[in-house]
Design a protein around this motif. Structure first.
Motif, short mmCIF file in Angstrom:
data_model
loop_
_atom_site.label_atom_id
_atom_site.label_comp_id
_atom_site.label_asym_id
_atom_site.label_seq_id
_atom_site.Cartn_x
_atom_site.Cartn_y
_atom_site.Cartn_z
N VAL A 168 0.84 -1.20 0.00
CA VAL A 168 0.00 0.00 0.00
C VAL A 168 0.88 1.25 0.00
O VAL A 168 0.59 2.21 -0.71
N GLY A 169 1.96 1.24 0.78
CA GLY A 169 2.88 2.36 0.76
C GLY A 169 3.47 2.61 -0.62
O GLY A 169 3.60 3.75 -1.06
N HIS A 170 3.79 1.52 -1.32
CA HIS A 170 4.31 1.64 -2.68
C HIS A 170 3.23 2.20 -3.61
O HIS A 170 3.49 3.10 -4.42
N LYS A 171 2.02 1.69 -3.48
CA LYS A 171 0.89 2.17 -4.30
C LYS A 171 0.64 3.65 -4.06
O LYS A 171 0.39 4.41 -4.99
N PHE A 172 0.71 4.07 -2.81
CA PHE A 172 0.43 5.47 -2.45
C PHE A 172 1.65 6.38 -2.68
O PHE A 172 1.53 7.58 -2.59
N ASN A 173 2.82 5.76 -2.91
CA ASN A 173 4.05 6.53 -3.09
C ASN A 173 4.32 7.43 -1.87
O ASN A 173 4.60 8.62 -2.00
N ASN A 174 4.20 6.82 -0.68
CA ASN A 174 4.47 7.58 0.54
C ASN A 174 5.31 6.73 1.49
O ASN A 174 5.81 5.68 1.12
N CYS A 175 5.46 7.17 2.72
CA CYS A 175 6.39 6.54 3.66
C CYS A 175 5.72 5.46 4.53
O CYS A 175 6.28 5.08 5.56
N LEU A 176 4.59 4.96 4.15
CA LEU A 176 3.87 3.98 4.96
C LEU A 176 4.74 2.78 5.34
O LEU A 176 4.68 2.29 6.47
N GLY A 177 5.56 2.32 4.43
CA GLY A 177 6.43 1.18 4.70
C GLY A 177 7.38 1.42 5.86
O GLY A 177 7.87 0.47 6.48
N GLY A 178 7.64 2.68 6.19
CA GLY A 178 8.51 3.00 7.31
C GLY A 178 7.90 2.70 8.66
O GLY A 178 8.59 2.77 9.68
N TYR A 179 6.62 2.36 8.69
CA TYR A 179 5.94 2.07 9.95
C TYR A 179 5.75 0.57 10.20
O TYR A 179 5.09 0.19 11.16
N VAL A 180 6.35 -0.25 9.36
CA VAL A 180 6.17 -1.70 9.49
C VAL A 180 6.64 -2.22 10.84
O VAL A 180 5.92 -2.97 11.50
N ASP A 181 7.83 -1.83 11.28
CA ASP A 181 8.34 -2.34 12.56
C ASP A 181 7.41 -1.96 13.71
O ASP A 181 7.11 -2.79 14.57
N GLU A 182 6.97 -0.71 13.72
CA GLU A 182 6.05 -0.26 14.78
C GLU A 182 4.73 -1.02 14.72
O GLU A 182 4.17 -1.37 15.76
N ALA A 183 4.25 -1.27 13.51
CA ALA A 183 2.99 -2.01 13.36
C ALA A 183 3.15 -3.47 13.81
O ALA A 183 2.26 -4.02 14.46
#
Length: 109
Positions: free
Chosen positions: A38-53
Motif C-alpha cells: 500500500v505504501g508503494h501504491k500510495f508513493n508515501n512513507c507507509l512502509g517506514g511504519y512496518v516495525d512499529e505495526a
C-alpha cells in the motif's frame, strides 16, 4: 522484498473499526507485505511504519472503498486510539480526518 509476516491483532481490536463510514470499510493491516504494498501504491512513507505495526506500537488502518474494493486511505493510529495521520495516494490528506477523529473518540468511550 522482506518476508511476509502476519500482524497478530486481537479480534476485539479488529472489531472496533468496522461500519463507521457508509462508503468505506475499516481494515487493520494484516501483514508487513500489505503495508509495504500500500505504501508503494500510495508513493508515501507507509512502509517506514512496518516495525512499529509489527510490534503493535501503532495500528495501520486502511479505508477500503466498498464499491471499488480499492484501499484509498491509510491511517496511523496509536494503541490509545489517537489518530496520528491519515493519507491517501501521493500524500493526499484524508478529507474526512475530523469525522474519523470523532469516530475514534467515540470508540474510547
Amino acid at each position: 522484498m522482506p518476508p511476509f509476516n502476519r500482524i497478530d491483532t486481537k479480534n476485539e481490536i479488529k472489531n472496533h473499526y468496522h461500519n463507521f463510514l457508509p462508503d468505506y470499510k475499516f481494515e487493520l493491516a494484516e501483514s508487513d507485505l500489505q503495508i509495504y504494498q500500500v505504501g508503494h501504491k500510495f508513493n508515501n512513507c507507509l512502509g517506514g511504519y512496518v516495525d512499529e505495526a509489527m510490534e503493535q506500537r501503532v495500528f495501520i488502518l486502511f479505508l477500503r472503498n466498498k464499491v471499488t474494493e480499492e484501499i484509498e486511505y491509510a491511517m496511523e493510529v496509536s494503541p490509545n486510539k489517537v489518530l496520528y495521520q491519515a493519507e491517501g495516494k501521493y500524500k493526499l490528506k484524508l478529507i474526512i480526518v475530523s469525522l474519523v477523529s470523532i469516530v475514534l473518540v467515540v470508540l474510547i468511550l
